[in-house]
Each structure stands twice: as structure tokens, then as C-alpha cells.
Design a protein around this motif. Structure first.
Motif, PDB file in Angstrom:
ATOM      1  N   LEU A  44       0.832  -1.204   0.000  1.00 20.51           N
ATOM      2  CA  LEU A  44       0.000   0.000   0.000  1.00 20.51           C
ATOM      3  C   LEU A  44       0.860   1.245   0.000  1.00 20.51           C
ATOM      4  O   LEU A  44       0.540   2.247  -0.664  1.00 20.51           O
ATOM      5  CB  LEU A  44      -0.929  -0.009   1.220  1.00 20.51           C
ATOM      6  CG  LEU A  44      -2.026  -1.089   1.241  1.00 20.51           C
ATOM      7  CD1 LEU A  44      -2.750  -1.073   2.572  1.00 20.51           C
ATOM      8  CD2 LEU A  44      -3.003  -0.867   0.085  1.00 20.51           C
ATOM      9  N   TYR A  45       1.943   1.184   0.736  1.00 22.83           N
ATOM     10  CA  TYR A  45       2.835   2.346   0.789  1.00 22.83           C
ATOM     11  C   TYR A  45       3.442   2.622  -0.586  1.00 22.83           C
ATOM     12  O   TYR A  45       3.493   3.776  -1.038  1.00 22.83           O
ATOM     13  CB  TYR A  45       3.931   2.101   1.829  1.00 22.83           C
ATOM     14  CG  TYR A  45       4.968   3.192   1.867  1.00 22.83           C
ATOM     15  CD1 TYR A  45       4.721   4.399   2.519  1.00 22.83           C
ATOM     16  CD2 TYR A  45       6.188   3.035   1.208  1.00 22.83           C
ATOM     17  CE1 TYR A  45       5.667   5.414   2.535  1.00 22.83           C
ATOM     18  CE2 TYR A  45       7.134   4.039   1.222  1.00 22.83           C
ATOM     19  CZ  TYR A  45       6.873   5.230   1.886  1.00 22.83           C
ATOM     20  OH  TYR A  45       7.810   6.236   1.880  1.00 22.83           O
ATOM     21  N   ASP A  46       3.906   1.538  -1.241  1.00 21.55           N
ATOM     22  CA  ASP A  46       4.504   1.731  -2.564  1.00 21.55           C
ATOM     23  C   ASP A  46       3.484   2.314  -3.537  1.00 21.55           C
ATOM     24  O   ASP A  46       3.786   3.235  -4.317  1.00 21.55           O
ATOM     25  CB  ASP A  46       5.054   0.406  -3.076  1.00 21.55           C
ATOM     26  CG  ASP A  46       6.272  -0.069  -2.278  1.00 21.55           C
ATOM     27  OD1 ASP A  46       6.892   0.783  -1.586  1.00 21.55           O
ATOM     28  OD2 ASP A  46       6.574  -1.289  -2.291  1.00 21.55           O
ATOM     29  N   THR A  47       2.258   1.742  -3.540  1.00 19.94           N
ATOM     30  CA  THR A  47       1.207   2.246  -4.430  1.00 19.94           C
ATOM     31  C   THR A  47       0.900   3.700  -4.131  1.00 19.94           C
ATOM     32  O   THR A  47       0.786   4.542  -5.026  1.00 19.94           O
ATOM     33  CB  THR A  47      -0.066   1.395  -4.268  1.00 19.94           C
ATOM     34  OG1 THR A  47       0.232   0.032  -4.570  1.00 19.94           O
ATOM     35  CG2 THR A  47      -1.170   1.878  -5.174  1.00 19.94           C
ATOM     36  N   LEU A  48       0.744   3.977  -2.817  1.00 17.19           N
ATOM     37  CA  LEU A  48       0.459   5.349  -2.422  1.00 17.19           C
ATOM     38  C   LEU A  48       1.603   6.278  -2.790  1.00 17.19           C
ATOM     39  O   LEU A  48       1.380   7.410  -3.216  1.00 17.19           O
ATOM     40  CB  LEU A  48       0.189   5.389  -0.912  1.00 17.19           C
ATOM     41  CG  LEU A  48      -0.152   6.764  -0.326  1.00 17.19           C
ATOM     42  CD1 LEU A  48      -1.429   7.315  -0.962  1.00 17.19           C
ATOM     43  CD2 LEU A  48      -0.315   6.671   1.185  1.00 17.19           C
ATOM     44  N   HIS A  49       2.830   5.776  -2.685  1.00 20.36           N
ATOM     45  CA  HIS A  49       4.000   6.596  -3.016  1.00 20.36           C
ATOM     46  C   HIS A  49       3.992   6.970  -4.496  1.00 20.36           C
ATOM     47  O   HIS A  49       4.246   8.131  -4.861  1.00 20.36           O
ATOM     48  CB  HIS A  49       5.275   5.833  -2.650  1.00 20.36           C
ATOM     49  CG  HIS A  49       6.528   6.610  -2.899  1.00 20.36           C
ATOM     50  ND1 HIS A  49       6.882   7.755  -2.211  1.00 20.36           N
ATOM     51  CD2 HIS A  49       7.516   6.421  -3.827  1.00 20.36           C
ATOM     52  CE1 HIS A  49       8.017   8.227  -2.674  1.00 20.36           C
ATOM     53  NE2 HIS A  49       8.433   7.406  -3.665  1.00 20.36           N
ATOM     54  N   ASN A  50       3.657   5.954  -5.345  1.00 19.61           N
ATOM     55  CA  ASN A  50       3.610   6.227  -6.783  1.00 19.61           C
ATOM     56  C   ASN A  50       2.491   7.222  -7.113  1.00 19.61           C
ATOM     57  O   ASN A  50       2.663   8.130  -7.927  1.00 19.61           O
ATOM     58  CB  ASN A  50       3.400   4.936  -7.558  1.00 19.61           C
ATOM     59  CG  ASN A  50       4.627   4.021  -7.475  1.00 19.61           C
ATOM     60  OD1 ASN A  50       5.757   4.506  -7.308  1.00 19.61           O
ATOM     61  ND2 ASN A  50       4.416   2.706  -7.561  1.00 19.61           N
ATOM     62  N   GLU A  51       1.337   7.003  -6.457  1.00 21.42           N
ATOM     63  CA  GLU A  51       0.227   7.925  -6.700  1.00 21.42           C
ATOM     64  C   GLU A  51       0.567   9.332  -6.231  1.00 21.42           C
ATOM     65  O   GLU A  51       0.185  10.329  -6.849  1.00 21.42           O
ATOM     66  CB  GLU A  51      -1.025   7.420  -5.998  1.00 21.42           C
ATOM     67  CG  GLU A  51      -1.595   6.152  -6.629  1.00 21.42           C
ATOM     68  CD  GLU A  51      -2.834   5.662  -5.901  1.00 21.42           C
ATOM     69  OE1 GLU A  51      -3.185   6.243  -4.837  1.00 21.42           O
ATOM     70  OE2 GLU A  51      -3.456   4.686  -6.376  1.00 21.42           O
ATOM     71  N   ILE A  52       1.285   9.420  -5.153  1.00 28.85           N
ATOM     72  CA  ILE A  52       1.701  10.735  -4.653  1.00 28.85           C
ATOM     73  C   ILE A  52       2.644  11.401  -5.639  1.00 28.85           C
ATOM     74  O   ILE A  52       2.563  12.623  -5.902  1.00 28.85           O
ATOM     75  CB  ILE A  52       2.339  10.596  -3.271  1.00 28.85           C
ATOM     76  CG1 ILE A  52       1.281  10.219  -2.217  1.00 28.85           C
ATOM     77  CG2 ILE A  52       3.037  11.893  -2.856  1.00 28.85           C
ATOM     78  CD1 ILE A  52       1.828   9.894  -0.869  1.00 28.85           C
ATOM     79  N   ILE A  53       3.552  10.611  -6.240  1.00 26.74           N
ATOM     80  CA  ILE A  53       4.484  11.176  -7.228  1.00 26.74           C
ATOM     81  C   ILE A  53       3.714  11.732  -8.432  1.00 26.74           C
ATOM     82  O   ILE A  53       3.956  12.851  -8.908  1.00 26.74           O
ATOM     83  CB  ILE A  53       5.496  10.107  -7.682  1.00 26.74           C
ATOM     84  CG1 ILE A  53       6.443   9.765  -6.489  1.00 26.74           C
ATOM     85  CG2 ILE A  53       6.297  10.597  -8.881  1.00 26.74           C
ATOM     86  CD1 ILE A  53       7.385   8.618  -6.780  1.00 26.74           C
ATOM     87  N   LEU A  54       2.723  10.918  -8.913  1.00 33.30           N
ATOM     88  CA  LEU A  54       1.906  11.371 -10.040  1.00 33.30           C
ATOM     89  C   LEU A  54       1.098  12.601  -9.668  1.00 33.30           C
ATOM     90  O   LEU A  54       0.967  13.559 -10.449  1.00 33.30           O
ATOM     91  CB  LEU A  54       0.978  10.246 -10.498  1.00 33.30           C
ATOM     92  CG  LEU A  54       1.672   8.998 -11.109  1.00 33.30           C
ATOM     93  CD1 LEU A  54       0.654   7.904 -11.395  1.00 33.30           C
ATOM     94  CD2 LEU A  54       2.412   9.374 -12.391  1.00 33.30           C
ATOM     95  N   ALA A  55       0.530  12.539  -8.468  1.00 34.12           N
ATOM     96  CA  ALA A  55      -0.263  13.681  -8.016  1.00 34.12           C
ATOM     97  C   ALA A  55       0.598  14.928  -7.898  1.00 34.12           C
ATOM     98  O   ALA A  55       0.177  16.037  -8.247  1.00 34.12           O
ATOM     99  CB  ALA A  55      -0.925  13.364  -6.685  1.00 34.12           C
ATOM    100  N   ASN A  56       1.803  14.752  -7.417  1.00 35.43           N
ATOM    101  CA  ASN A  56       2.712  15.890  -7.289  1.00 35.43           C
ATOM    102  C   ASN A  56       3.062  16.467  -8.650  1.00 35.43           C
ATOM    103  O   ASN A  56       3.149  17.688  -8.834  1.00 35.43           O
ATOM    104  CB  ASN A  56       3.981  15.477  -6.553  1.00 35.43           C
ATOM    105  CG  ASN A  56       3.745  15.268  -5.064  1.00 35.43           C
ATOM    106  OD1 ASN A  56       2.773  15.810  -4.513  1.00 35.43           O
ATOM    107  ND2 ASN A  56       4.597  14.490  -4.417  1.00 35.43           N
ATOM    108  N   ALA A  57       3.257  15.549  -9.665  1.00 33.60           N
ATOM    109  CA  ALA A  57       3.564  16.027 -11.022  1.00 33.60           C
ATOM    110  C   ALA A  57       2.380  16.809 -11.592  1.00 33.60           C
ATOM    111  O   ALA A  57       2.539  17.869 -12.220  1.00 33.60           O
ATOM    112  CB  ALA A  57       3.903  14.832 -11.919  1.00 33.60           C
ATOM    113  N   GLU A  58       1.160  16.299 -11.366  1.00 32.87           N
ATOM    114  CA  GLU A  58      -0.046  16.979 -11.854  1.00 32.87           C
ATOM    115  C   GLU A  58      -0.215  18.319 -11.156  1.00 32.87           C
ATOM    116  O   GLU A  58      -0.598  19.322 -11.785  1.00 32.87           O
ATOM    117  CB  GLU A  58      -1.256  16.082 -11.606  1.00 32.87           C
ATOM    118  CG  GLU A  58      -2.547  16.657 -12.163  1.00 32.87           C
ATOM    119  CD  GLU A  58      -3.726  15.725 -11.927  1.00 32.87           C
ATOM    120  OE1 GLU A  58      -4.876  16.164 -12.134  1.00 32.87           O
ATOM    121  OE2 GLU A  58      -3.502  14.557 -11.524  1.00 32.87           O
ATOM    122  N   ILE A  59       0.097  18.325  -9.895  1.00 32.73           N
ATOM    123  CA  ILE A  59      -0.004  19.582  -9.143  1.00 32.73           C
ATOM    124  C   ILE A  59       0.974  20.618  -9.685  1.00 32.73           C
ATOM    125  O   ILE A  59       0.648  21.795  -9.827  1.00 32.73           O
ATOM    126  CB  ILE A  59       0.234  19.315  -7.643  1.00 32.73           C
ATOM    127  CG1 ILE A  59      -0.938  18.528  -7.038  1.00 32.73           C
ATOM    128  CG2 ILE A  59       0.436  20.614  -6.863  1.00 32.73           C
ATOM    129  CD1 ILE A  59      -0.715  18.018  -5.644  1.00 32.73           C
TER     130      ILE A  59
END
Length: 553
Positions: free
Chosen positions: A462-477
Motif C-alpha cells: 500500500l505504501y509503494d502504491t500510495l507513493h507512486n500515486e503521490i508522485i503522479l499527483a505531485n507532477a499533476e499539481i
């Protein structure tokens, strides 16, 4: 919410282990020991009550049996007194009865103090005549003839080991006494009126109309034998009382030959007369009542009147608390056994009435000696209980050490995996996902550890998935931030053009609602944005001058 005091897991496990193992076991042991002492005390009370009841019955039997023996002893002396009475009365009824011829006849003389007495000892009795009587030929003849009584006096004296003297006292104060009293004129006072003494008047017609034997109370013998009791009989010649004959028993003889009883429990016998006076007692009774028996008497002076035992020997007048009331009640009963307390010591006092004299034979037994077998048993059982308590203390000390060791060992086994999991949780909180399984001796902890490891793997995924989603979210932001920045710059430029142009400019909604008006238009109309915004455009101040334009708008 208030914080509760917390403890470490190992301490908690140790404490709960002690509660579960030590306290219940200690409570059970204490209960068993208390039950032991309670049952022991209950059994002791029952056994003591039973033994005391049996002892009372046994003492009743003993005192009854000993009273019968005492009666036999006294009856034997009473029987001899009948012989004494018959022989002495025969002497007075036969004036011609003379002493047997002898080469050594009795000799009489007047002492310097006036007493008429027999001067020589022929192996018979002595003779005393009081100076209150005028000594004439009749009195001298009577004194000389009384020697004829010596053989019967001697025979009676030798017939019973308890007898210390046999005597005759006449109405005119003559005394014939066996065994012989040397210098009798020094033993007696010169002017004694013998009928005044108890050993005389108890047998006279007033006190003894039946003319039978009578026993006196304890008195001091004028003849020098000390404290004694007498069995007296009246001597009549027809209806005239010639005198009183008697048989003496000293207290010392009474104690040695009559009251020398072998009784159980170290019990002591003593004799009490009808007035409550102790007539004779042994040393054991002396100690209990704080008295000293009057076995001997030092005659510092001659006895001229009745001398009885001091009042200190009267149990009805004793200062010992409770004794007088008990003795008073016993004197009214023919036979009984009571409990008596003297100086914090408890006794059983059993008594029976001697029918010959009315005296009371009393037996005093120490309750401690009666209950000694049960007390010894109780001491043993108590000691056994104390040994059990001591053993329990040693056992619990060793058991506590053993329990302490085991509790710590078990708490370590239980707490170590939990502490390990807690430490791994701290690492997880810091981003370290160690999933290497550790095996323990407790299966439940192994299961917990396996489940925990699976949970860690799931958390890591879950952490890895969340980490990847956070990276994508950060890029979109970031992308949105750049777009917003460009939009903001465009809006800045538009605002500059919108507010600084000389043309009237405004923005409407599709329904004609005004949402923006430039400064040039507001200045021209002389109004504020609040007056025109959110209103239909045709209601603006710019179109009020023409209805046609308003309609077109």
C-alpha cells in the motif's frame, strides 16, 4: 480523559502471575490453618467439658467412698466410747470397786499451788483435782479409787492408733487422764472449773439428752496434747451426771492416720465442721487457703478456758472472694461438687457429709491437673500448628523465589516478542519495513508474528502504491501550478487592458446579468460596481436615456 498509570508488560505479567498463583494458594493455606486451629479449639472445649463432667462424677464417688472410710474410723472410736461409758458408769454404780492390790500403791499430795494430784507414775493415768473443790476424805477416796479405771483406759488407748488420750472429768473438777502426765499440777491451772469446757458441757443433759457419744469441734487441749477433737460420753449414776468421759484424737493423728488419703490428680482432703471451720488439713490445702495447720502448740501458759481454732480457719469468714458463699451453700447440702476459684486458680471442690459427726469431708482438686492430659494434647496440636505455620512460611519463601524466577522467565518469553513487534512498529513508522519472520516458543506469538509480517507486507504494498500515486499527483499539481501561473499572468494583462482602455467595457452572463464593468464605464456613469453588478445590463445607467436601446439590449 485522565491518564492511567501504565506498567511494562513484563511487570504486568509478573504481577498477574503472582495474583493467579500465589495469592489463591496462600488464601487456601491460611484457611486450612485457621480451620485446623478452630477445630482444635472446639474439640478441646468439648473434651474438657466431658473430662470435667467425668471428673466431677469421679470426685463424687471418691469423696463418698472416703467419707464412708472416715465414718468407719470415727465409728470405731465411737464404739470404743460406748465401752468407756459402760465401764465408767459401772465404776460409779459400784462404790466398792477398788484398784487391784499393788506393791506400789498410788500416792497423792497437795502441790504448792493447792492442787491435789497423783505424784507417782505406775504406768496408768494421772489425777488432778481443782482447788475449787474442797478436798476431804470423800474426794481423796474417790481419787484413789479412780485408779481402777486405768486398765480400761489403757486398753482403749491401745485399741486404736488414732487415740492419744482417754480421760474422765467429773462434776467436781476431778480429772483422770491416761497416759500419765508428769507434774500434772504444773500443766493445769489450780482453779479450773472443768464443767465449763466444751469436752464436758457438750455431753451434759442440756446438750445431750440422748446420753450418747458426742464429737467436739477442734480445741486446744489443756492437758498439753495440742489441737484435738474428742468423742465424749456422759457418765450417769441414776439421773445424776457424775461426769464426762472422753477419747482424744489430735489433729496430727487425724492427718496421719485418717486424712492421709491417696487421691488422683494430687487432690487434697480436709475436714470442716458444721460451723465452717477447718478441723484438719494437709499442706496442699494450707497453700491454697493461705493457712498453716495447727499441728503443734507451744504452751507458754496454762489453759484455763475453751480455746478454739482462730477465725482465720473459718471458711465462712475468709477474705478469699467467693469462698464464703460457696462453703455456706455446701454446708447446707449433704453431698455436692462445685467449681472454686482462688487467686486465679480453678479447683473442683467435692464434699460429702460424715453421718456420725455431721462433719464435711472435702476434696479439693486442681483443674489444671485434671485437664493436664487434654492440655498436653492441645499443646502438642498447637505446636504442630505452629510448626505448620513455620513450614508454610519457609515453603512460601522458597516458593516465592521459585515463582519470582518463573514469573520473570515467563514474562520475558511473553514480553520479548511483543516488545520486538513494538520495535518493528516504530521502524515501520519511520519507513523501515522489515518482514523477516522471527520464531518463538509460543505458537500464538508465532501466529501473531506471521500475521504481523503479512500485515507489514500489505502495508509496504500500500505504501509503494500510495507513493507512486503521490508522485503522479505531485507532477499533476506542478503542472496545474504552471497553468495557474500562466492564467494569472494572462488575467493580469487582461485586467490592465480592461481597466485602462477609454472604451466602455463590461462582461455579461448569457442571461444579461452584469458581472464586470471597467473603470471607464463606471466613471462615466458616476456609480460604483455594487450598484450595477448582478443586475440586468439594460437596467444600467448607461441606457436609461433611450427606451429603444434598452429594448434592443
Amino acid at each position: 480523559m485522565a491518564n492511567k498509570t501504565s506498567v511494562s508488560l513484563s511487570r504486568f505479567v509478573f504481577r498477574e502471575f503472582c495474583k493467579a498463583a500465589l495469592i489463591p494458594l496462600l488464601a487456601i493455606e491460611l484457611t486450612l490453618i485457621l480451620l485446623y486451629f478452630w477445630s482444635n479449639a472446639r474439640n478441646y472445649d468439648k473434651a474438657a467439658a466431658t473430662l470435667q463432667k467425668e471428673s466431677i462424677g469421679h470426685m463424687d464417688e471418691i469423696v463418698s467412698a472416703q467419707t464412708l472410710l472416715l465414718s468407719e474410723q470415727l465409728k470405731a472410736i465411737t464404739a470404743l466410747s460406748h465401752i468407756l461409758q459402760d465401764e465408767t458408769q459401772y465404776f460409779f454404780e459400784n462404790p466398792n470397786l477398788l484398784p487391784p492390790p499393788s506393791n506400789n500403791p498410788a500416792q497423792f499430795a497437795f502441790a504448792p499451788n493447792g492442787i491435789y494430784y497423783q505424784t507417782n507414775n505406775k504406768g496408768g493415768g494421772s489425777l488432778y483435782y481443782s482447788t475449787l473443790t474442797t478436798i476431804g476424805s470423800i474426794q481423796k477416796q474417790k481419787a484413789a479409787r479412780s485408779e481402777a479405771l486405768d486398765p480400761i483406759f489403757k486398753h482403749l488407748y491401745q485399741a486404736n492408733k488414732n487415740i492419744v488420750a482417754v480421760y474422765l472429768n467429773t462434776f467436781d473438777s476431778m480429772n483422770r487422764y491416761y497416759p500419765f502426765i508428769n507434774e500434772v499440777h504444773k500443766q493445769y491451772l489450780p482453779a479450773i472449773h472443768i464443767p465449763d469446757f466444751n469436752f464436758y458441757y457438750l455431753a451434759d443433759a442440756k446438750h445431750n439428752p440422748e446420753r450418747g457419744p458426742v464429737w467436739t469441734e477442734t480445741y486446744l487441749d489443756p492437758a498439753g496434747q495440742g489441737w484435738m477433737m474428742s468423742c465424749v460420753v456422759p457418765i450417769y449414776r441414776g439421773t445424776f451426771l457424775e461426769g464426762v468421759a472422753g477419747i482424744d484424737i489430735t489433729i496430727e493423728k487425724f492427718l496421719d492416720n485418717i486424712l492421709k488419703l491417696e487421691l488422683p490428680w494430687g487432690a487434697e482432703a480436709f475436714l470442716v465442721d458444721s460451723k465452717g471451720t477447718i478441723m484438719a488439713m494437709h499442706t496442699g490445702v494450707e497453700r491454697i487457703f493461705g493457712l498453716t495447720e495447727l499441728r503443734d502448740y507451744v504452751y507458754k501458759e496454762q489453759i484455763g478456758q475453751n480455746t478454739y481454732k482462730p477465725e482465720t480457719f473459718n471458711l465462712l469468714k475468709t477474705g478469699i472472694p467467693g469462698v464464703a458463699d460457696i462453703i455456706s451453700r455446701l454446708l447446707r447440702e449433704d453431698k455436692s461438687t462445685v467449681e472454686l476459684e482462688i487467686a486465679s486458680e480453678h479447683f473442683l471442690l467435692s464434699q460429702a457429709t460424715e453421718q456420725e459427726t455431721g462433719w464435711k469431708l472435702m476434696v479439693l482438686a486442681d483443674k489444671k491437673r485434671i485437664l493436664q492430659p487434654i492440655n498436653a494434647l492441645q499443646f502438642q496440636t498447637k505446636r504442630l500448628g505452629y510448626v505448620a505455620i513455620g513450614g508454610m512460611i519457609v515453603f512460601y519463601f522458597l516458593f516465592f523465589l521459585y515463582l519470582l524466577y518463573n514469573a520473570r522467565r515467563i514474562s520475558y518469553k511473553i514480553s520479548t516478542p511483543v516488545v520486538d513487534i513494538a520495535r518493528r512498529s516504530q521502524k515501520i513508522a519511520k519507513g523501515h519495513y522489515d518482514t523477516v519472520p522471527v520464531h518463538y516458543t509460543i505458537s500464538e506469538l508465532n501466529t501473531l508474528n506471521d500475521n504481523y509480517s503479512a500485515m507489514v507486507l500489505e502495508i509496504k504494498g500500500l505504501y509503494d502504491t500510495l507513493h507512486n500515486e503521490i508522485i503522479l499527483a505531485n507532477a499533476e499539481i506542478e503542472e496545474r501550478k504552471r497553468a495557474q501561473s500562466a492564467l494569472y499572468k494572462g488575467e493580469q494583462k487582461l485586467a490592465a487592458v480592461f481597466n485602462h482602455t477609454l472604451q466602455f467595457m463590461g462582461l455579461w452572463e448569457t442571461d444579461g446579468t452584469v458581472i464586470k464593468v471597467n473603470k471607464t464605464a463606471l466613471d462615466f456613469a458616476g456609480c460604483t460596481e455594487a450598484e450595477v453588478l448582478e443586475k440586468p445590463a439594460w437596467e444600467g445607467p448607461w441606457w436609461l436615456h433611450s427606451d429603444e436601446i434598452q429594448k434592443k439590449i
